[in-house]
Scaffold this motif. Structure first.
Motif, mmCIF file in Angstrom:
data_model
loop_
_atom_site.group_PDB
_atom_site.id
_atom_site.type_symbol
_atom_site.label_atom_id
_atom_site.label_comp_id
_atom_site.label_asym_id
_atom_site.label_seq_id
_atom_site.Cartn_x
_atom_site.Cartn_y
_atom_site.Cartn_z
ATOM 1 N N PRO A 31 2.886 24.588 0.073
ATOM 2 C CA PRO A 31 1.670 23.823 0.404
ATOM 3 C C PRO A 31 1.222 24.036 1.847
ATOM 4 N N GLU A 32 2.157 24.268 2.738
ATOM 5 C CA GLU A 32 1.795 24.471 4.145
ATOM 6 C C GLU A 32 1.133 25.825 4.388
ATOM 7 N N ASP A 33 1.072 26.684 3.378
ATOM 8 C CA ASP A 33 0.343 27.942 3.496
ATOM 9 C C ASP A 33 -1.148 27.752 3.215
ATOM 10 N N THR A 34 -1.532 26.563 2.784
ATOM 11 C CA THR A 34 -2.935 26.282 2.482
ATOM 12 C C THR A 34 -3.785 26.445 3.734
ATOM 13 N N ALA A 35 -4.817 27.296 3.642
ATOM 14 C CA ALA A 35 -5.679 27.576 4.785
ATOM 15 C C ALA A 35 -6.764 28.556 4.374
ATOM 16 N N GLY A 72 4.425 43.206 11.690
ATOM 17 C CA GLY A 72 5.061 42.042 12.292
ATOM 18 C C GLY A 72 4.539 40.777 11.624
ATOM 19 N N TYR A 73 5.371 39.753 11.544
ATOM 20 C CA TYR A 73 5.038 38.524 10.842
ATOM 21 C C TYR A 73 5.427 37.302 11.665
ATOM 22 N N ARG A 74 4.695 36.207 11.453
ATOM 23 C CA ARG A 74 5.130 34.951 12.036
ATOM 24 C C ARG A 74 6.369 34.505 11.270
ATOM 25 N N ASN A 75 7.236 33.761 11.941
ATOM 26 C CA ASN A 75 8.521 33.414 11.341
ATOM 27 C C ASN A 75 8.388 32.701 10.005
ATOM 28 N N SER A 76 7.420 31.832 9.878
ATOM 29 C CA SER A 76 7.319 31.001 8.677
ATOM 30 C C SER A 76 6.963 31.782 7.415
ATOM 31 N N THR A 84 -11.222 33.903 3.189
ATOM 32 C CA THR A 84 -11.020 33.555 1.784
ATOM 33 C C THR A 84 -10.034 32.402 1.730
ATOM 34 N N GLN A 85 -10.338 31.416 0.894
ATOM 35 C CA GLN A 85 -9.544 30.181 0.866
ATOM 36 C C GLN A 85 -8.315 30.323 -0.018
ATOM 37 N N VAL A 86 -7.189 29.862 0.503
ATOM 38 C CA VAL A 86 -5.945 29.789 -0.257
ATOM 39 C C VAL A 86 -5.506 28.333 -0.286
ATOM 40 N N THR A 87 -5.292 27.811 -1.494
ATOM 41 C CA THR A 87 -4.858 26.430 -1.659
ATOM 42 C C THR A 87 -3.596 26.409 -2.507
ATOM 43 N N VAL A 88 -2.538 25.819 -1.970
ATOM 44 C CA VAL A 88 -1.266 25.744 -2.667
ATOM 45 C C VAL A 88 -0.937 24.272 -2.921
ATOM 46 N N SER A 89 -0.801 23.913 -4.179
ATOM 47 C CA SER A 89 -0.512 22.534 -4.545
ATOM 48 C C SER A 89 0.983 22.353 -4.803
ATOM 49 N N SER A 90 1.447 21.151 -4.525
ATOM 50 C CA SER A 90 2.878 20.864 -4.703
ATOM 51 C C SER A 90 3.178 20.378 -6.112
ATOM 52 N N ARG A 134 -4.954 32.748 9.796
ATOM 53 C CA ARG A 134 -5.319 31.638 8.919
ATOM 54 C C ARG A 134 -5.624 30.405 9.766
ATOM 55 N N GLN A 135 -6.415 29.536 9.167
ATOM 56 C CA GLN A 135 -6.745 28.278 9.825
ATOM 57 C C GLN A 135 -6.842 27.181 8.787
ATOM 58 N N ALA A 136 -6.006 26.172 8.946
ATOM 59 C CA ALA A 136 -6.018 25.015 8.062
ATOM 60 C C ALA A 136 -6.940 23.952 8.651
ATOM 61 N N PRO A 137 -7.459 23.053 7.820
ATOM 62 C CA PRO A 137 -8.349 21.994 8.319
ATOM 63 C C PRO A 137 -7.677 21.182 9.418
ATOM 64 N N GLY A 138 -8.384 21.032 10.529
ATOM 65 C CA GLY A 138 -7.869 20.233 11.623
ATOM 66 C C GLY A 138 -6.824 20.911 12.478
ATOM 67 N N LYS A 139 -6.568 22.185 12.195
ATOM 68 C CA LYS A 139 -5.563 22.918 12.964
ATOM 69 C C LYS A 139 -6.187 24.151 13.597
ATOM 70 N N GLY A 140 -5.493 24.706 14.570
ATOM 71 C CA GLY A 140 -5.969 25.909 15.223
ATOM 72 C C GLY A 140 -5.673 27.152 14.412
ATOM 73 N N ARG A 141 -6.336 28.246 14.786
ATOM 74 C CA ARG A 141 -6.093 29.515 14.123
ATOM 75 C C ARG A 141 -4.708 30.032 14.484
ATOM 76 N N GLU A 142 -4.018 30.599 13.504
ATOM 77 C CA GLU A 142 -2.709 31.161 13.774
ATOM 78 C C GLU A 142 -2.570 32.542 13.165
ATOM 79 N N GLY A 143 -1.858 33.387 13.854
ATOM 80 C CA GLY A 143 -1.627 34.735 13.356
ATOM 81 C C GLY A 143 -0.584 34.724 12.264
#
Length: 127
Positions: free
Chosen positions: A86-90, A57-61, A121-127, A37-46
């Protein structure tokens, strides 16, 4: 030629669930598959990956909230996402590795081993 097409993204409220699916075509092998996933302004993360033998296997978060799976008959890779934050938005991407096992770096799937990528595919999570 291998093609990966993601679907299932959308907008949900915090605490909700989504299921992402990646349709795989033109692929006869059995290698490690992953979600990134990649959020706006952030790097790609596994996010998660699964080997040809079914070891995931999964990232800790996302541990305990996300589940990766493969349906070889349907040729699909899925990511079940629960208790979304919300931090899953990417933008979420599926990818195919050139290796049958999964490599990890800093506790997350290592993107350098993945040679085929979907469009996302975009995922947006609102608070």
């Amino acid at each position: 030629q291998v093609t990966l097409v993601e679907s299932g993204g959308g907008s949900v409220e915090a605490g909700g669930s989504l299921r992402l699916t990646c349709a795989v075509s033109g692929y006869t092998g059995s290698n490690c598959m992953g979600w990134f996933r990649q959020a706006p302004g952030k790097g790609r993360e596994g996010v998660a990956s699964i080997s040809s033998g079914g070891s995931a296997g999964y990232r800790n978060s996302v541990k305990g909230r996300f589940t990766i799976s493969v349906d070889n008959a349907k040729k699909t890779l899925s990511l079940e996402m629960n208790s979304l934050k919300p931090e899953d938005t990417a933008m979420y991407y599926c990818a195919a590795s050139r290796l049958p096992w999964c490599e990890y770096r800093l506790g997350q799937p290592d993107p350098q081993y993945f040679s085929v990528w979907g469009q996302g595919t975009q995922v947006t999570v609102s608070s």
